[in-house]
Every structure is written in C-alpha cells, then in structure tokens.
Design a protein around this motif. Structure first.
Motif, PDB file in Angstrom:
ATOM      1  N   ILE A 108       0.897  -1.060  -0.022  1.00 30.39           N
ATOM      2  CA  ILE A 108      -0.098   0.010   0.251  1.00 30.39           C
ATOM      3  C   ILE A 108       1.060   1.297   0.202  1.00 30.39           C
ATOM      4  O   ILE A 108       2.056   1.298   0.792  1.00 30.39           O
ATOM      5  N   ALA A 109       0.593   1.970  -0.873  1.00 27.00           N
ATOM      6  CA  ALA A 109       1.420   3.385  -1.045  1.00 27.00           C
ATOM      7  C   ALA A 109       0.761   4.258   0.347  1.00 27.00           C
ATOM      8  O   ALA A 109      -0.367   4.752   0.086  1.00 27.00           O
ATOM      9  N   ARG A 110       1.554   4.732   1.338  1.00 26.08           N
ATOM     10  CA  ARG A 110       1.156   5.258   2.288  1.00 26.08           C
ATOM     11  C   ARG A 110       0.379   6.527   2.240  1.00 26.08           C
ATOM     12  O   ARG A 110      -0.379   6.949   2.790  1.00 26.08           O
ATOM     13  N   LEU A 111       1.151   7.457   1.144  1.00 26.25           N
ATOM     14  CA  LEU A 111       0.660   8.838   0.980  1.00 26.25           C
ATOM     15  C   LEU A 111      -0.708   8.795   0.141  1.00 26.25           C
ATOM     16  O   LEU A 111      -1.508   9.649  -0.080  1.00 26.25           O
ATOM     17  N   SER A 112      -1.001   7.540  -0.740  1.00 33.37           N
ATOM     18  CA  SER A 112      -2.091   7.746  -1.644  1.00 33.37           C
ATOM     19  C   SER A 112      -3.186   6.726  -1.423  1.00 33.37           C
ATOM     20  O   SER A 112      -4.424   6.876  -1.802  1.00 33.37           O
ATOM     21  N   GLY A 113      -2.888   5.666  -0.625  1.00 28.67           N
ATOM     22  CA  GLY A 113      -3.668   4.645  -0.380  1.00 28.67           C
ATOM     23  C   GLY A 113      -3.837   3.463  -1.405  1.00 28.67           C
ATOM     24  O   GLY A 113      -4.511   2.554  -1.383  1.00 28.67           O
ATOM     25  N   LYS A 114      -3.065   3.701  -2.651  1.00 26.86           N
ATOM     26  CA  LYS A 114      -2.934   2.791  -3.709  1.00 26.86           C
ATOM     27  C   LYS A 114      -2.623   1.517  -3.349  1.00 26.86           C
ATOM     28  O   LYS A 114      -1.435   1.800  -2.604  1.00 26.86           O
ATOM     29  N   THR A 115      -3.008   0.463  -3.909  1.00 25.33           N
ATOM     30  CA  THR A 115      -2.491  -0.941  -3.773  1.00 25.33           C
ATOM     31  C   THR A 115      -1.983  -1.786  -4.894  1.00 25.33           C
ATOM     32  O   THR A 115      -2.253  -1.526  -5.841  1.00 25.33           O
ATOM     33  N   PHE A 116      -0.932  -2.112  -4.552  1.00 21.66           N
ATOM     34  CA  PHE A 116      -0.053  -2.950  -5.666  1.00 21.66           C
ATOM     35  C   PHE A 116       0.149  -4.391  -5.231  1.00 21.66           C
ATOM     36  O   PHE A 116       0.475  -4.732  -4.091  1.00 21.66           O
ATOM     37  N   ALA A 117       0.257  -5.268  -6.241  1.00 20.57           N
ATOM     38  CA  ALA A 117       0.708  -6.563  -6.098  1.00 20.57           C
ATOM     39  C   ALA A 117       1.980  -6.648  -6.805  1.00 20.57           C
ATOM     40  O   ALA A 117       2.318  -6.435  -7.799  1.00 20.57           O
ATOM     41  N   ILE A 118       3.260  -6.861  -6.417  1.00 17.68           N
ATOM     42  CA  ILE A 118       4.472  -6.954  -6.815  1.00 17.68           C
ATOM     43  C   ILE A 118       5.098  -8.292  -6.935  1.00 17.68           C
ATOM     44  O   ILE A 118       5.282  -8.796  -5.591  1.00 17.68           O
ATOM     45  N   LEU A 119       5.136  -8.971  -8.155  1.00 20.45           N
ATOM     46  CA  LEU A 119       5.778 -10.386  -8.175  1.00 20.45           C
ATOM     47  C   LEU A 119       7.213 -10.467  -8.454  1.00 20.45           C
ATOM     48  O   LEU A 119       7.779  -9.521  -9.035  1.00 20.45           O
ATOM     49  N   LEU A 120       7.755 -11.613  -7.821  1.00 14.21           N
ATOM     50  CA  LEU A 120       9.116 -11.829  -8.184  1.00 14.21           C
ATOM     51  C   LEU A 120       9.190 -12.433  -9.481  1.00 14.21           C
ATOM     52  O   LEU A 120       8.303 -12.834 -10.183  1.00 14.21           O
ATOM     53  N   ARG A 121      10.428 -12.297  -9.872  1.00 13.05           N
ATOM     54  CA  ARG A 121      10.749 -13.094 -11.197  1.00 13.05           C
ATOM     55  C   ARG A 121      10.621 -14.933 -10.892  1.00 13.05           C
ATOM     56  O   ARG A 121      10.845 -15.235  -9.689  1.00 13.05           O
ATOM     57  N   ASN A 122      10.023 -15.546 -11.943  1.00  8.88           N
ATOM     58  CA  ASN A 122       9.796 -16.681 -11.655  1.00  8.88           C
ATOM     59  C   ASN A 122      10.939 -17.609 -11.917  1.00  8.88           C
ATOM     60  O   ASN A 122      11.481 -18.025 -12.881  1.00  8.88           O
ATOM     61  N   SER A 123      11.653 -17.615 -10.591  1.00  5.99           N
ATOM     62  CA  SER A 123      12.762 -18.385 -10.503  1.00  5.99           C
ATOM     63  C   SER A 123      13.028 -19.152  -9.303  1.00  5.99           C
ATOM     64  O   SER A 123      12.518 -18.356  -8.188  1.00  5.99           O
ATOM     65  N   SER A 124      13.706 -20.120  -9.107  1.00 10.21           N
ATOM     66  CA  SER A 124      13.871 -20.858  -7.936  1.00 10.21           C
ATOM     67  C   SER A 124      14.960 -20.249  -7.232  1.00 10.21           C
ATOM     68  O   SER A 124      14.735 -20.338  -5.873  1.00 10.21           O
ATOM     69  N   LYS A 125      15.502 -19.192  -7.364  1.00  5.93           N
ATOM     70  CA  LYS A 125      16.506 -18.425  -6.677  1.00  5.93           C
ATOM     71  C   LYS A 125      15.811 -17.237  -6.031  1.00  5.93           C
ATOM     72  O   LYS A 125      16.232 -16.295  -5.525  1.00  5.93           O
ATOM     73  N   SER A 126      14.687 -16.777  -6.410  1.00  3.36           N
ATOM     74  CA  SER A 126      13.989 -15.582  -6.461  1.00  3.36           C
ATOM     75  C   SER A 126      13.447 -15.513  -5.063  1.00  3.36           C
ATOM     76  O   SER A 126      13.054 -16.724  -4.410  1.00  3.36           O
ATOM     77  N   GLU A 127      13.621 -14.407  -4.073  1.00  2.00           N
ATOM     78  CA  GLU A 127      13.236 -14.450  -2.670  1.00  2.00           C
ATOM     79  C   GLU A 127      12.726 -13.063  -2.201  1.00  2.00           C
ATOM     80  O   GLU A 127      13.082 -12.203  -2.721  1.00  2.00           O
ATOM     81  N   VAL A 128      11.658 -13.388  -1.287  1.00  2.00           N
ATOM     82  CA  VAL A 128      11.201 -12.301  -0.459  1.00  2.00           C
ATOM     83  C   VAL A 128      11.867 -12.241   0.741  1.00  2.00           C
ATOM     84  O   VAL A 128      11.998 -13.409   1.562  1.00  2.00           O
ATOM     85  N   ILE A 129      12.749 -11.157   1.245  1.00  2.56           N
ATOM     86  CA  ILE A 129      13.344 -11.258   2.397  1.00  2.56           C
ATOM     87  C   ILE A 129      12.939 -10.156   3.427  1.00  2.56           C
ATOM     88  O   ILE A 129      12.719  -9.117   2.976  1.00  2.56           O
ATOM     89  N   LEU A 130      12.625 -10.525   4.691  1.00  2.71           N
ATOM     90  CA  LEU A 130      11.983  -9.634   5.427  1.00  2.71           C
ATOM     91  C   LEU A 130      13.239  -9.408   6.546  1.00  2.71           C
ATOM     92  O   LEU A 130      13.979  -9.841   7.128  1.00  2.71           O
ATOM     93  N   THR A 131      13.059  -7.840   6.325  1.00  5.88           N
ATOM     94  CA  THR A 131      14.141  -7.260   7.307  1.00  5.88           C
ATOM     95  C   THR A 131      13.655  -6.179   8.026  1.00  5.88           C
ATOM     96  O   THR A 131      14.038  -5.035   8.250  1.00  5.88           O
TER      97      THR A 131
END
Length: 388
Positions: free
Chosen positions: A238-261
C-alpha cells in the motif's frame, strides 16, 4: 529494540543545513513508483541497517527491490543532528511510539536507514562467541571484513569531549578494566566505541550504504511503501501517501526470494499477517493459516536498564554514547549528555543478554498498526540479580 525514556525539554529549534555529498535522487515515492513486476530476483521488506546492507550487496549481481514503510531520513535536517536525537523518537514521522503490556514506552523506526534510536548510533562488533552461536561462522576474519565494509561507510571512532573523557576515567577508576582505548571490538573493560555521527554531529543513516556500495542500475528503493502481506510469489503493498494498492511479483525463478528485514517487531507481525504463525492465534484473527509455526512472535527480548538523570552544575557537551564499560557480569555502563542543549547527563546500566523473553501478538490486520508487545522484563531472577 530498547526501551526509550527521555526528559522532555522544550526548546526552540533552528533548521540545521545538512551538506550530504551523496546522491539520493534514486529514491522513489510508492505512490509514483514504476514497478517492474516479475523482474526482481529479490524483494527486501524493510530499509534498516540489514535491509540497506543486503540491497547494496545483492544488487551487484541481481535485480533488487527495497521497500521501506517510512520516509527518507534526509527530508528534515533537524532530525539528522546529534543534539536533536530525542526529537526523532518523539516525532511520529520518524518513529512510531507504543506502550508495551509491561507498561513501558517503546518505539519502532519509521524512516529509511533506521535512524530513531536514542542509543545514538553507537556501533560495536559482536563478540566472536556470539557470532558463532547465532550464525555458526567459523571464519571470524570473514565476519570482521563484513564489519569493516559497514564501518567504512557509516561509522567512525569519535573524539571524546570533556564529559565522555571524564566518564571513561570514572569507569576505569571504579574498576571496569582494562582500558581498551578506541575500538569497534566487543571487549570486557572500558573503551570508546564507534559512532554513526560524523565530526560535525550529522547522522549517517544506513541508507548511506546504497549510493556508496550498491549497483544503482540494479536496485530500486521505494519509500512510504507499506507491505501489508507476503503473497509468496511477491508482496502486497500500500502506498501510504495515496492509499493505492499494488501486487508486486518476483521473477519466476527458484532463486527468487522475499527477504524480511522489518525488525524485531515488524518481521513477526508481517509473517502472521501473511498466514505464518501460531494456528490458534491466526484463526482467532480470521487469517488463513498457510504455515502453522508456533514460534513466530515468541522469544522477543529487550534489554532492561536502569537510568540516572543528573543536572550538571556546569555546561556539558552534546554527546551520545561513546565511552562504554562492560563488566564480567554482563552489564553495560553507558552515558550521554547535553541532548537538546540541556545541562542533563544520563548514566545508564543495562543487561546485555537478558534471559527474560516475551511475545508479539496481532491487535489488528493493518501492518501500519502496532501489534501487542510483551517483553516480560525481569521475569527471570538472573536478570534482576544482574541489575542489582
């Protein structure tokens, strides 16, 4: 996380110009960002020290998207100044205050580079035994090289003023020995450690690592981007300033990762919002259980501390934590002075590795809301004995 207590000193503030030689024009607002779905090998959630360092490193060979829920630290120079460190905690644009169930005030960062800690950006290396215990790395030289990479970008060893010099001498006189001089290394005794403030008193946030080390053609840094949920092939933002919502996808690869920091609070909170956590708690919040993981949100630890506030009879310099004593019982002795140009000196004792631990539980389904946090301070009698 550490609990933050500070006397409120009402002073008139003047804007302080910050002359940064680094270029941060590559930051993008979430509301205006042009995302490139299915092109990112890594999506990093959280732009603190860990997130910025990872983004800089991974961008050397991979396409990286770094998402930060907060704003740029460079927008208001007042909050970049050492003497105004208390304000960054009180200002809701920079940190998000909350009360734990222990009735202890606390704060979580809301700014790229993680710049809200009253600890003053004190920087020291973890002891070898701690690194071996946590990550199991045998090659300590490799770990030290990583520290040096970070230190060369955002840290330095300070020149101590009269108060910090007197405090260091007092620690040595009290028997917190030996004198280890100026060093980043974690050593029992007394030393002067690293600082994230430069010689002019301007903070060097972790986001400074990006223009210094990142391959800027491979990294996209988006601020005010609130990740509401991990969808496993990417993230929901969610864009905090506008409220707009996005779904952002990773590259379709076994090496792709979402990293939580996203920090000690934000990371377990986001996992639970995404359906990873204790089944009973998720079901009670009407969250679909993706993975029943009872340990998510458990074992969160904060350092119990004792602080003494002293009004100095003579002027003291502005200084955050520089001189530090570490004794064999697992106690740190630290001090700061002159914050907000007040005559106040704060001497702190804290337990370095507390045994007491608590948990995080969701209160709402909004990632921008604080969860319920319980630290169980001093529940373990060893922590109480260390404080005594």
């Amino acid at each position: 996380m550490r609990s933050h207590f500070f006397p409120l000193v009402v002073l008139a503030l003047l804007s302080v110009p910050v002359n940064l030689a680094l270029n941060f024009s590559f930051f993008e607002e979430a509301a205006d960002a042009r995302f490139a779905p299915e092109s990112y090998e890594y999506i990093i959630v959280g732009g603190g020290v860990c997130g910025c360092a990872l983004a800089a490193t991974l961008s050397q060979n991979s396409k990286v998207l770094l998402l930060e829920r907060g704003d740029s630290p460079y927008g208001n120079p007042v909050f970049m100044r050492e003497e105004n460190s208390a304000l960054s905690i009180l200002d809701q644009a920079h940190s998000q205050g909350f009360l734990t169930t222990d009735l202890v005030p606390n704060a979580r960062a809301r700014i790229l580079g993680g710049g809200s800690s009253i600890n003053g950006g004190f920087m020291t290396r973890a002891p070898k035994s701690e690194i071996d215990r946590i990550v199991g790395l045998d090659d300590y030289a490799q770990v030290n090289a990583s520290y040096e990479w970070l230190e060369n970008g955002i840290a330095s060893l300070p020149r101590t003023g009269p108060f910090q010099t007197a405090y260091k001498n007092a620690l040595l006189q009290a028997g917190v020995t030996p004198d280890n001089g100026e060093t980043y290394d974690h050593l029992p005794g007394t030393k002067v450690g690293g600082t994230l403030f430069d010689e002019n008193g301007t903070r060097r946030p972790a986001s400074n690592l990006l223009p210094l080390y990142a391959n800027l053609t491979n990294v996209q840094v988006v601020i005010n981007a609130l990740v509401q949920k991990i969808i496993f092939s990417g993230v929901q933002v969610i864009a905090r300033l506008s409220g707009k919502t996005f779904a952002i996808l990773l590259r379709n690869s076994s090496k792709s990762e979402v990293i939580l920091t996203a920090g000690a609070i934000g990371t377990p909170q986001l996992l639970m919002l995404s359906g990873i956590g204790p089944r009973d708690h998720l079901q009670a919040k009407n969250i679909e259980v993706v993975v029943d993981s009872p340990e998510v949100g458990k074992n969160i630890v904060d350092n119990p501390s004792t602080r003494v506030y002293i009004l100095s009879p003579s002027p003291v310099e502005v200084s955050l934590i520089q001189s530090v004593g570490i004794d064999p019982s697992g106690t740190y002795f630290e001090a700061l002075s002159g914050i907000q140009h007040s005559p106040t000196v704060v001497v702190t004792q804290k337990v370095a590795n507390p045994r007491s631990s608590g948990e995080i539980r969701l209160l709402t389904l909004n990632a921008d809301d604080n969860p319920q946090v319980t630290f169980n301070y001093l529940k373990d009698p060893v922590d109480m004995q260390t404080c005594l």
